[in-house]
Design an enzyme around this catalytic site. Structure first.
Site, mmCIF file in Angstrom:
data_model
loop_
_atom_site.group_PDB
_atom_site.id
_atom_site.type_symbol
_atom_site.label_atom_id
_atom_site.label_comp_id
_atom_site.label_asym_id
_atom_site.label_seq_id
_atom_site.Cartn_x
_atom_site.Cartn_y
_atom_site.Cartn_z
ATOM 1 N N ARG A 13 0.807 -1.207 0.000
ATOM 2 C CA ARG A 13 0.000 0.000 0.000
ATOM 3 C C ARG A 13 0.860 1.288 0.000
ATOM 4 O O ARG A 13 1.781 1.419 -0.793
ATOM 5 C CB ARG A 13 -0.993 -0.068 1.190
ATOM 6 N N ASP A 32 -2.219 11.708 9.685
ATOM 7 C CA ASP A 32 -3.568 11.530 9.125
ATOM 8 C C ASP A 32 -4.263 12.875 9.255
ATOM 9 O O ASP A 32 -4.092 13.556 10.285
ATOM 10 C CB ASP A 32 -4.317 10.447 9.921
ATOM 11 N N LYS A 50 -2.148 9.613 16.606
ATOM 12 C CA LYS A 50 -1.599 10.390 15.478
ATOM 13 C C LYS A 50 -1.382 11.857 15.895
ATOM 14 O O LYS A 50 -0.435 12.498 15.441
ATOM 15 C CB LYS A 50 -2.532 10.310 14.270
ATOM 16 N N TYR A 108 -6.917 5.889 17.684
ATOM 17 C CA TYR A 108 -6.172 6.101 16.432
ATOM 18 C C TYR A 108 -5.854 7.588 16.295
ATOM 19 O O TYR A 108 -4.702 7.978 16.076
ATOM 20 C CB TYR A 108 -7.003 5.609 15.235
HETATM 21 N N1 LIG Z 1 -4.986 4.592 3.622
HETATM 22 C C1 LIG Z 1 -5.310 5.867 3.711
HETATM 23 O O1 LIG Z 1 -6.101 6.391 2.907
HETATM 24 C C2 LIG Z 1 -4.717 6.715 4.801
HETATM 25 C C3 LIG Z 1 -5.400 7.859 5.211
HETATM 26 C C4 LIG Z 1 -4.852 8.632 6.208
HETATM 27 C C5 LIG Z 1 -3.636 8.301 6.780
HETATM 28 N N2 LIG Z 1 -3.003 7.183 6.352
HETATM 29 C C6 LIG Z 1 -1.718 6.854 6.976
HETATM 30 O O2 LIG Z 1 -0.793 6.507 5.950
HETATM 31 C C7 LIG Z 1 0.058 5.433 6.390
HETATM 32 C C8 LIG Z 1 -0.067 4.263 5.419
HETATM 33 O O3 LIG Z 1 -1.432 3.907 5.313
HETATM 34 P P1 LIG Z 1 -1.864 2.459 4.806
HETATM 35 O O4 LIG Z 1 -3.338 2.477 4.725
HETATM 36 O O5 LIG Z 1 -1.034 2.087 3.632
HETATM 37 O O6 LIG Z 1 -1.392 1.597 6.083
HETATM 38 P P2 LIG Z 1 -1.826 0.103 6.476
HETATM 39 O O7 LIG Z 1 -1.926 -0.708 5.244
HETATM 40 O O8 LIG Z 1 -3.021 0.137 7.380
HETATM 41 O O9 LIG Z 1 -0.578 -0.334 7.391
HETATM 42 C C9 LIG Z 1 0.749 -0.243 6.923
HETATM 43 C C10 LIG Z 1 1.584 -1.344 7.524
HETATM 44 O O10 LIG Z 1 1.714 -1.180 8.932
HETATM 45 C C11 LIG Z 1 2.272 -2.385 9.400
HETATM 46 N N3 LIG Z 1 1.967 -2.680 10.802
HETATM 47 C C12 LIG Z 1 0.769 -2.750 11.418
HETATM 48 N N4 LIG Z 1 0.928 -3.180 12.705
HETATM 49 C C13 LIG Z 1 2.264 -3.375 12.886
HETATM 50 C C14 LIG Z 1 3.054 -3.830 13.976
HETATM 51 N N5 LIG Z 1 2.534 -4.201 15.149
HETATM 52 N N6 LIG Z 1 4.396 -3.900 13.811
HETATM 53 C C15 LIG Z 1 4.947 -3.574 12.631
HETATM 54 N N7 LIG Z 1 4.251 -3.142 11.551
HETATM 55 C C16 LIG Z 1 2.923 -3.058 11.683
HETATM 56 C C17 LIG Z 1 1.703 -3.501 8.521
HETATM 57 O O11 LIG Z 1 2.802 -4.314 8.088
HETATM 58 P P3 LIG Z 1 2.598 -5.869 7.647
HETATM 59 O O12 LIG Z 1 1.592 -5.823 6.523
HETATM 60 O O13 LIG Z 1 3.951 -6.300 7.222
HETATM 61 O O14 LIG Z 1 2.090 -6.593 8.856
HETATM 62 C C18 LIG Z 1 1.029 -2.732 7.379
HETATM 63 O O15 LIG Z 1 1.292 -3.262 6.106
HETATM 64 C C19 LIG Z 1 -0.392 5.097 7.814
HETATM 65 O O16 LIG Z 1 0.435 5.738 8.741
HETATM 66 C C20 LIG Z 1 -1.804 5.641 7.894
HETATM 67 O O17 LIG Z 1 -2.192 5.999 9.199
HETATM 68 C C21 LIG Z 1 -3.508 6.369 5.398
#
Ligand SMILES: NC(=O)c1ccc[n+]([C@@H]2O[C@H](COP(=O)([O-])OP(=O)(O)OC[C@H]3O[C@@H](n4cnc5c(N)ncnc54)[C@H](OP(=O)(O)O)[C@@H]3O)[C@@H](O)[C@H]2O)c1
Length: 239
Positions: free
Chosen positions: A16, A139, A156, A152
């Site tokens: 992602r 976020d 953040k 959450y």
């Molecule tokens: N998606 C969005 O639209 C969005 C919106 C606002 C903010 N964000 C921020 O952008 C960033 C990336 O978002 P995303 O949606 O791509 O993130 P995500 O897929 O929810 O998580 C990213 C990775 O975090 C790792 N993770 C979770 N728990 C963990 C643990 N205990 N130890 C080590 N690693 C851990 C996982 O690794 P593994 O898969 O290897 O377990 C996962 O692949 C995040 O900080 C999120 O808060 C995203």
């Protein structure tokens, strides 16, 4: 293979948004220390992609919910990449829970992954680094008080404050900035239609793309006069 600009540690870099950041940093000339937790196969695929781009990539498994495991991560990375100059704290958990619904495990998981781990990773990163950059992935929710994702959002917000305090303490050698995405990707297992429906209420009336987040990360890494800043990549949602 050209000389690398340095090496970058990206947490949660297998999939992602984290994977998009890791790949972009490789294209930008950095070797990559790719951290993952459970996504071993996607991490291996990403490592091959990065090596195909002509950069070195090594994988580092670590549970950021475990303090001892987290404390060992930067020293492990430095054994392979003594020239570590970039840290991107991207790993995240995203669980819906109100204050009433929040148990201790959920509370600790969010604060450990979003705040305690970036805190100690930044401390360890700064110990061996005279010049470098930290980018914390936040976020857009840090600008409001979302009662549906209480811990959450609180964790953040704490990371945003850490970004500012670390920027003050670690300058001039180390710059610390944040990127606050909005609607980019639905949560794992979620559907994009729901995000698209909600995006009609944004000033820019659409969802964003991982490339938009990547562009902000690269801007912050490249601009030598910016620190303690948070770039909102959210279609105006924070307004
Ligand atoms: N998606 C969005 O639209 C969005 C919106 C606002 C903010 N964000 C921020 O952008 C960033 C990336 O978002 P995303 O949606 O791509 O993130 P995500 O897929 O929810 O998580 C990213 C990775 O975090 C790792 N993770 C979770 N728990 C963990 C643990 N205990 N130890 C080590 N690693 C851990 C996982 O690794 P593994 O898969 O290897 O377990 C996962 O692949 C995040 O900080 C999120 O808060 C995203």
């Amino acid at each position: 293979m050209s000389m690398p600009k340095g090496a970058a540690l990206v947490t949660g870099g297998a999939r992602r948004i984290g994977a998009a950041i890791a790949k972009a940093l490789a294209q930008h000339g950095y070797d990559v220390a790719l951290h993952y937790h459970t996504s071993a196969e996607p991490a291996e695929r990403m490592a091959r992609t990065i090596e195909d781009l002509g950069r070195r990539c090594r994988l580092f498994r670590c549970d950021l919910n475990d303090h001892d495991d987290t404390a060992a991560l930067v020293p492990r990375v430095r054994e392979q990449f003594p020239q570590l100059t970039v840290l991107v704290n991207n790993a995240s958990v995203f669980e819906q829970a109100t204050l009433r619904d929040t148990g201790r495990e959920l509370f600790e998981r969010h604060f450990n992954v979003h705040f305690r781990a970036p805190f100690f990773l930044t401390q360890a990163f700064a110990e061996g680094c005279s010049e470098g950059q930290v980018v914390n992935i936040l976020d857009t929710r840090v600008r409001r008080s979302d009662p549906h994702h209480t811990v959450y959002t609180l964790s953040k917000k704490a990371l945003l404050e850490l970004t500012r305090m670390a920027a003050r303490e670690l300058g001039p050698g180390i710059r610390v900035n944040g990127v606050a995405p909005g609607m980019i990707l639905p949560p794992p297992g979620g559907v994009v239609d729901e995000l698209e429906r909600r995006s009609a209420g944004l000033p820019l009336k659409r969802i964003g793309d991982t490339a938009n987040v990547v562009a902000a990360v690269l801007f912050l890494i490249d601009n030598p006069f910016v620190t303690g800043e948070c770039v909102y990549v959210d279609g105006g949602e924070h307004l």
